[in-house]
Design a protein around this motif. Structure first.
Motif, mmCIF file in Angstrom:
data_model
loop_
_atom_site.group_PDB
_atom_site.id
_atom_site.type_symbol
_atom_site.label_atom_id
_atom_site.label_comp_id
_atom_site.label_asym_id
_atom_site.label_seq_id
_atom_site.Cartn_x
_atom_site.Cartn_y
_atom_site.Cartn_z
ATOM 1 N N SER A 21 0.797 -1.164 0.023
ATOM 2 C CA SER A 21 -0.029 -0.134 -0.090
ATOM 3 C C SER A 21 0.840 1.157 0.027
ATOM 4 C CB SER A 21 -0.841 0.035 1.387
ATOM 5 O OG SER A 21 -1.682 1.107 1.377
ATOM 6 N N SER A 46 -4.248 3.214 1.557
ATOM 7 C CA SER A 46 -5.138 2.910 2.608
ATOM 8 C C SER A 46 -6.178 4.241 2.506
ATOM 9 C CB SER A 46 -4.582 3.287 3.999
ATOM 10 O OG SER A 46 -3.702 1.969 4.248
ATOM 11 N N LYS A 172 -1.669 -5.338 9.648
ATOM 12 C CA LYS A 172 -0.407 -4.913 9.491
ATOM 13 C C LYS A 172 -0.122 -3.886 10.573
ATOM 14 C CE LYS A 172 1.967 -2.093 5.706
ATOM 15 N NZ LYS A 172 1.745 -1.217 4.848
ATOM 16 N N SER A 220 12.035 3.676 3.037
ATOM 17 C CA SER A 220 13.104 2.789 3.624
ATOM 18 C C SER A 220 14.312 2.821 3.094
ATOM 19 C CB SER A 220 12.612 1.357 3.834
ATOM 20 O OG SER A 220 12.328 0.883 2.733
ATOM 21 N N GLY A 248 12.195 -2.519 3.980
ATOM 22 C CA GLY A 248 13.712 -2.824 3.685
ATOM 23 C C GLY A 248 13.891 -3.575 2.496
ATOM 24 N N ALA A 269 7.283 -1.359 -1.170
ATOM 25 C CA ALA A 269 6.842 0.199 -1.591
ATOM 26 C C ALA A 269 8.209 1.137 -2.117
ATOM 27 C CB ALA A 269 6.149 0.645 -0.552
ATOM 28 N N SER A 270 8.980 1.297 -1.115
ATOM 29 C CA SER A 270 10.000 2.170 -1.326
ATOM 30 C C SER A 270 10.968 1.938 -2.459
ATOM 31 C CB SER A 270 11.129 1.998 -0.170
ATOM 32 O OG SER A 270 10.346 2.750 0.882
HETATM 33 C C1 LIG Z 1 4.893 7.154 0.243
HETATM 34 C C2 LIG Z 1 4.402 6.154 1.039
HETATM 35 C C3 LIG Z 1 3.103 5.841 1.349
HETATM 36 C C4 LIG Z 1 2.640 4.801 2.030
HETATM 37 N N1 LIG Z 1 1.430 4.775 2.333
HETATM 38 C C5 LIG Z 1 0.672 3.645 3.029
HETATM 39 C C6 LIG Z 1 -0.516 3.526 3.314
HETATM 40 O O1 LIG Z 1 -1.703 4.469 2.696
HETATM 41 N N2 LIG Z 1 -1.056 2.267 3.927
HETATM 42 C C7 LIG Z 1 -0.176 1.588 4.338
HETATM 43 O O2 LIG Z 1 -0.611 0.415 5.014
HETATM 44 N N3 LIG Z 1 1.094 1.600 4.545
HETATM 45 C C8 LIG Z 1 1.669 2.721 3.533
HETATM 46 N N4 LIG Z 1 2.922 2.689 3.318
HETATM 47 C C9 LIG Z 1 4.006 1.700 4.072
HETATM 48 C C10 LIG Z 1 4.133 1.010 2.896
HETATM 49 O O3 LIG Z 1 3.019 0.091 2.589
HETATM 50 C C11 LIG Z 1 5.312 -0.378 3.556
HETATM 51 O O4 LIG Z 1 4.696 -1.166 4.499
HETATM 52 C C12 LIG Z 1 6.633 0.430 3.998
HETATM 53 O O5 LIG Z 1 6.818 1.626 3.379
HETATM 54 C C13 LIG Z 1 7.667 -0.603 4.261
HETATM 55 O O6 LIG Z 1 7.983 -1.186 3.142
HETATM 56 P P1 LIG Z 1 9.159 -0.687 2.159
HETATM 57 O O7 LIG Z 1 10.444 -0.611 2.802
HETATM 58 O O8 LIG Z 1 9.214 -1.646 1.009
HETATM 59 O O9 LIG Z 1 8.882 0.756 1.794
HETATM 60 C C14 LIG Z 1 3.413 3.737 2.790
HETATM 61 C C15 LIG Z 1 5.040 4.052 2.370
HETATM 62 C C16 LIG Z 1 5.246 4.893 1.555
HETATM 63 C C17 LIG Z 1 6.764 5.094 1.206
#
Ligand SMILES: Cc1cc2nc3c(=O)[nH]c(=O)nc-3n(C[C@H](O)[C@H](O)[C@H](O)COP(=O)(O)O)c2cc1C
Length: 329
Positions: A21, A46, A172, A220, A248, A269-270
């Protein structure tokens, strides 16, 4: 050739890579692109509990307008006209996504209480969501709270939601807990289908010149991997729901590590912000090459091979001190 197909929360995925997300999963164009680049499932951006509340209040206001019971409240509610039916747009996004792609679509709600709004979760199910992820961030920082009081929020939300939907529910959570292992274990027994470890929220930083608190890193970095890796490894095979790793994971190697640790699926995501959505293709190619190299035919051939429950040296996941650095020098 390796078969990447797997199951997560009862859904058949073509592979265990999930677009987490984020702002990148908030439009039909982005969703179609993620599908094109091969991800196994997509968690939508979300819907925030506050947004649902605004919709609820608008409904209430409409009722009142019709019955003229509380006309004075209308001035207040009229301000919400600018809020362009967020819930309706979200339901449309789910329905459009279901029409446009074949990968599972997981709706997401960012929740902070268990009050009233869970009634609306069934709307997301009716719109066609294959599952629902509840993004709960609770920071246990209040001196007057007991651990039980802080944890109750999770259980209250799960209980309220499970009454409203019968699609799989994923929780989550963050790692802020006085007893994380016990919390994850007890939540896994509530009837939820999966847990995502961990979410990432606003973290504060300090500007040493302006003396202001400001947001720290939004994205991240690969250095954030070990926290989720450790907890996936510790929990895999020992809890009663599926586990998705999140935080990560920036490349194919980190993706593979999380599966070895025991993740049933891996959310990213990142790295998609950093390298583009097409990075999914590279991560999946790396996974496939790794499986071929090690002669793993299916994901289950190596999933959880390095988990606490199955590793040769499980204590390594629990070690708290760098003996070499702290004791030897
Ligand atoms: C810009 C951005 C927006 C995000 N928006 C949401 C969100 O709306 N809902 C959610 O559950 N997580 C959100 N996340 C968290 C990601 O889903 C993910 O759990 C988190 O960034 C860790 O993963 P990563 O290391 O791959 O970024 C967001 C992350 C980023 C970077």
């Amino acid at each position: 050739m390796a078969n990447l197909q797997t199951f997560f929360i009862g859904l058949k995925l073509r592979n265990p890579l999930i677009a987490a997300s984020s702002g990148l999963t908030n439009s039909i164009e982005d969703i179609v692109e993620f599908d094109k680049y091969g991800v196994g499932a997509i968690v939508l951006k979300s819907l925030f509990e506050e947004e649902i509340r605004i919709e609820m209040e608008k409904d209430l206001a409409k009722m009142n307008k019709e019955s003229f019971i509380y006309p004075e409240t209308m001035d207040f509610y009229d301000g919400y006209d600018e809020v362009d039916d967020l819930l309706s747009s979200y339901l449309k996004l789910i329905a459009d996504a279901k029409k446009s792609v074949s990968v599972p679509i997981i709706a997401s709600i960012n929740c902070v209480t268990a009050e009233k709004w869970p009634y609306y979760a069934s709307n997301l199910q009716d719109a066609g969501a294959d599952a629902l992820e509840l993004n709960i961030f609770s920071l246990p920082s209040d001196f007057s709270h007991t651990p039980e009081k802080d944890e109750k929020l999770y259980f209250d939300i799960v209980e309220a939601i499970m009454k409203q939907v019968n699609i799989p529910v994923v929780l989550k959570i963050s790692y802020y807990s006085s007893n994380l292992a016990s919390l994850v274990y007890r939540l896994s027994k509530t009837g939820i289908s999966g847990m995502t470890l961990f979410n990432r929220f606003y973290s504060p930083d300090i500007d040493i010149h302006s003396f202001e608190v400001q947001p720290s890193y939004v994205y991240s970095s690969p250095k954030d991997l070990p926290i989720s890796l450790r907890w996936i490894a510790l929990m895999a095979g020992r809890v009663e729901c599926d586990l998705a790793a999140s935080t990560g994971v920036h490349d194919g190697e980190a993706f593979i590590k999380q599966i070895l640790a025991g993740a049933d699926a891996v959310q990213v995501a990142s790295a998609f912000y950093k390298y583009g959505k097409e990075h999914a293709l590279k991560m999946l190619t790396d996974l496939e090459a790794y499986m071929d190299e090690h002669n793993f035919k299916t994901i289950s051939d190596f999933k959880a091979k390095m988990s606490y429950a199955r590793a040769d040296n499980p204590a390594a996941f629990e070690r708290a001190q760098f003996m070499k650095h702290f004791a030897g020098k």
